[in-house]
Design a protein around this motif. Structure first.
Motif, PDB file in Angstrom:
ATOM      1  N   GLU A 179       0.854  -1.187   0.000  1.00  0.00           N
ATOM      2  CA  GLU A 179       0.000   0.000   0.000  1.00  0.00           C
ATOM      3  C   GLU A 179       0.884   1.229   0.000  1.00  0.00           C
ATOM      4  OE1 GLU A 179      -2.118  -0.648   3.625  1.00  0.00           O
ATOM      5  OE2 GLU A 179      -3.545  -2.043   2.688  1.00  0.00           O
ATOM      6  N   ARG A 180       0.439   2.240  -0.703  1.00  0.00           N
ATOM      7  CA  ARG A 180       1.148   3.519  -0.722  1.00  0.00           C
ATOM      8  C   ARG A 180       0.381   4.498   0.144  1.00  0.00           C
ATOM      9  NH1 ARG A 180       2.744   4.065  -7.103  1.00  0.00           N
ATOM     10  NH2 ARG A 180       4.442   2.576  -6.993  1.00  0.00           N
ATOM     11  N   GLU A 181       1.136   5.314   0.860  1.00  0.00           N
ATOM     12  CA  GLU A 181       0.520   6.305   1.742  1.00  0.00           C
ATOM     13  C   GLU A 181       1.254   7.626   1.549  1.00  0.00           C
ATOM     14  OE1 GLU A 181      -0.276   6.420   6.478  1.00  0.00           O
ATOM     15  OE2 GLU A 181       1.769   5.945   5.864  1.00  0.00           O
ATOM     16  N   VAL A 182       0.512   8.680   1.323  1.00  0.00           N
ATOM     17  CA  VAL A 182       1.116   9.997   1.194  1.00  0.00           C
ATOM     18  C   VAL A 182       1.558  10.443   2.581  1.00  0.00           C
ATOM     19  CG1 VAL A 182       0.705  12.403   0.552  1.00  0.00           C
ATOM     20  CG2 VAL A 182      -0.310  10.560  -0.800  1.00  0.00           C
ATOM     21  N   SER A 183       2.774  10.938   2.655  1.00  0.00           N
ATOM     22  CA  SER A 183       3.330  11.383   3.925  1.00  0.00           C
ATOM     23  C   SER A 183       2.487  12.519   4.498  1.00  0.00           C
ATOM     24  CB  SER A 183       4.770  11.856   3.725  1.00  0.00           C
ATOM     25  OG  SER A 183       5.254  12.477   4.887  1.00  0.00           O
ATOM     26  N   ARG A 184       2.313  12.502   5.805  1.00  0.00           N
ATOM     27  CA  ARG A 184       1.539  13.557   6.475  1.00  0.00           C
ATOM     28  C   ARG A 184       2.316  14.871   6.514  1.00  0.00           C
ATOM     29  NH1 ARG A 184       0.153   9.177  10.707  1.00  0.00           N
ATOM     30  NH2 ARG A 184      -1.711   8.292   9.776  1.00  0.00           N
ATOM     31  N   THR A 185       3.646  14.778   6.430  1.00  0.00           N
ATOM     32  CA  THR A 185       4.470  15.985   6.536  1.00  0.00           C
ATOM     33  C   THR A 185       4.865  16.561   5.174  1.00  0.00           C
ATOM     34  OG1 THR A 185       6.476  14.641   6.707  1.00  0.00           O
ATOM     35  CG2 THR A 185       5.397  15.308   8.775  1.00  0.00           C
ATOM     36  N   ASP A 186       4.862  15.734   4.140  1.00  0.00           N
ATOM     37  CA  ASP A 186       5.245  16.194   2.796  1.00  0.00           C
ATOM     38  C   ASP A 186       4.411  15.429   1.781  1.00  0.00           C
ATOM     39  OD1 ASP A 186       6.386  16.881   0.387  1.00  0.00           O
ATOM     40  OD2 ASP A 186       8.443  16.427   0.998  1.00  0.00           O
ATOM     41  N   ARG A 187       3.458  16.110   1.165  1.00  0.00           N
ATOM     42  CA  ARG A 187       2.529  15.435   0.240  1.00  0.00           C
ATOM     43  C   ARG A 187       3.220  14.854  -0.986  1.00  0.00           C
ATOM     44  NH1 ARG A 187      -2.077  19.636  -0.938  1.00  0.00           N
ATOM     45  NH2 ARG A 187      -0.893  19.357  -2.819  1.00  0.00           N
ATOM     46  N   ARG A 188       4.434  15.320  -1.282  1.00  0.00           N
ATOM     47  CA  ARG A 188       5.166  14.780  -2.435  1.00  0.00           C
ATOM     48  C   ARG A 188       5.807  13.438  -2.128  1.00  0.00           C
ATOM     49  NH1 ARG A 188       9.144  19.520  -3.180  1.00  0.00           N
ATOM     50  NH2 ARG A 188       8.964  19.293  -0.957  1.00  0.00           N
ATOM     51  N   GLU A 189       5.923  13.118  -0.846  1.00  0.00           N
ATOM     52  CA  GLU A 189       6.585  11.884  -0.436  1.00  0.00           C
ATOM     53  C   GLU A 189       5.556  10.768  -0.260  1.00  0.00           C
ATOM     54  OE1 GLU A 189      10.171  11.104   2.456  1.00  0.00           O
ATOM     55  OE2 GLU A 189       8.337  11.469   3.584  1.00  0.00           O
ATOM     56  N   VAL A 190       5.886   9.606  -0.832  1.00  0.00           N
ATOM     57  CA  VAL A 190       5.019   8.441  -0.718  1.00  0.00           C
ATOM     58  C   VAL A 190       5.718   7.410   0.152  1.00  0.00           C
ATOM     59  CG1 VAL A 190       3.920   6.565  -1.993  1.00  0.00           C
ATOM     60  CG2 VAL A 190       3.970   8.860  -2.961  1.00  0.00           C
ATOM     61  N   ARG A 191       5.017   6.919   1.136  1.00  0.00           N
ATOM     62  CA  ARG A 191       5.550   5.895   2.037  1.00  0.00           C
ATOM     63  C   ARG A 191       4.928   4.553   1.667  1.00  0.00           C
ATOM     64  NH1 ARG A 191       9.210   7.549   5.349  1.00  0.00           N
ATOM     65  NH2 ARG A 191       9.249   9.745   5.832  1.00  0.00           N
ATOM     66  N   LEU A 192       5.715   3.500   1.814  1.00  0.00           N
ATOM     67  CA  LEU A 192       5.291   2.158   1.409  1.00  0.00           C
ATOM     68  C   LEU A 192       5.141   1.251   2.622  1.00  0.00           C
ATOM     69  CD1 LEU A 192       7.828   1.928  -1.523  1.00  0.00           C
ATOM     70  CD2 LEU A 192       5.394   2.425  -1.720  1.00  0.00           C
ATOM     71  N   HIS A 193       4.087   0.444   2.589  1.00  0.00           N
ATOM     72  CA  HIS A 193       3.802  -0.518   3.649  1.00  0.00           C
ATOM     73  C   HIS A 193       3.319  -1.805   3.005  1.00  0.00           C
ATOM     74  CE1 HIS A 193       3.847   2.616   6.782  1.00  0.00           C
ATOM     75  NE2 HIS A 193       3.281   3.376   5.869  1.00  0.00           N
ATOM     76  N   LEU A 194       3.574  -2.927   3.677  1.00  0.00           N
ATOM     77  CA  LEU A 194       2.967  -4.177   3.235  1.00  0.00           C
ATOM     78  C   LEU A 194       1.479  -4.130   3.552  1.00  0.00           C
ATOM     79  CD1 LEU A 194       5.359  -7.068   4.372  1.00  0.00           C
ATOM     80  CD2 LEU A 194       5.101  -6.087   2.094  1.00  0.00           C
ATOM     81  N   SER A 195       0.682  -4.653   2.661  1.00  0.00           N
ATOM     82  CA  SER A 195      -0.746  -4.805   2.934  1.00  0.00           C
ATOM     83  C   SER A 195      -0.937  -6.068   3.767  1.00  0.00           C
ATOM     84  CB  SER A 195      -1.514  -4.928   1.616  1.00  0.00           C
ATOM     85  OG  SER A 195      -1.140  -6.141   0.973  1.00  0.00           O
ATOM     86  N   SER A 196      -2.138  -6.283   4.246  1.00  0.00           N
ATOM     87  CA  SER A 196      -2.395  -7.526   4.986  1.00  0.00           C
ATOM     88  C   SER A 196      -2.157  -8.721   4.071  1.00  0.00           C
ATOM     89  CB  SER A 196      -3.813  -7.538   5.564  1.00  0.00           C
ATOM     90  OG  SER A 196      -4.761  -7.382   4.548  1.00  0.00           O
ATOM     91  N   ARG A 197      -2.497  -8.567   2.795  1.00  0.00           N
ATOM     92  CA  ARG A 197      -2.225  -9.645   1.839  1.00  0.00           C
ATOM     93  C   ARG A 197      -0.721  -9.854   1.661  1.00  0.00           C
ATOM     94  NH1 ARG A 197      -4.004 -10.191  -4.516  1.00  0.00           N
ATOM     95  NH2 ARG A 197      -3.166 -12.288  -4.745  1.00  0.00           N
TER      96      ARG A 197
END
Length: 160
Positions: free
Chosen positions: A85-103
């Motif tokens: 899953e991709r998540e837009v950073s709360r501090t910088d909208r240009r930065e995308v943070r990556l996380h594993l999904s439950s799958r």
């Protein structure tokens, strides 16, 4: 008088050769536990994201020695497969943070279980004493490798 057998201490070069052979054999064994739907490069990304939850694309690209656009396309495929899953950073909208999904977590758990079954079949063929020695050696190797990686990461951060 008791005579004991003294084994010569293996040099790092010999240990590296045997470890490389073991790693190649692990690849063959693990190949029996299919990595589908992820390719080898996608699997590497999943492992990095798992260990560095919230990593951004640029840092991931650096970890892969790749370019951000190539890394982004790789992540596009993993996201389409529902593994990250991709998540837009709360501090910088240009930065995308990556996380594993439950799958993604479930996929890695299943892959590890299948790989461990392949390894257990081989380890059951080894004498108990040799398994104990292997375990002790691998624990020491993991500690040394983790320390080296941490040292390299610290050195890289200081030179950047």
């Amino acid at each position: 008088m008791t005579v004991t057998s003294i084994r010569p201490r293996p040099e790092p070069e010999e240990a590296a050769r045997v470890t490389s052979t073991a790693a190649e054999l692990l690849e063959v064994l693990w190949g029996r536990a299919s990595t589908a739907p992820a390719s080898a490069s996608q699997l590497r990304v999943l492992f990095i994201i798992e260990h560095h939850a919230g990593i951004n694309l640029r840092t991931l690209a650096d970890s892969l020695a790749s370019t951000p656009p190539s890394t982004s396309r790789l992540c596009d495929r993993l996201q389409a497969a529902g593994l990250i899953e991709r998540e837009v950073s709360r501090t910088d909208r240009r930065e995308v943070r990556l996380h594993l999904s439950s799958r993604g977590h479930a996929y890695l758990d299943d892959l590890r279980a299948r790989r461990e079954r392949e390894l257990q079949a081989v380890l059951h063929l080894m004498p108990v004493g040799k398994r104990t020695a292997l375990l002790e050696g691998l624990e020491a190797f993991c500690d040394a490798a983790a320390a080296q990686i941490q040292h390299d990461d610290t050195s890289d951060a200081q030179t950047a």
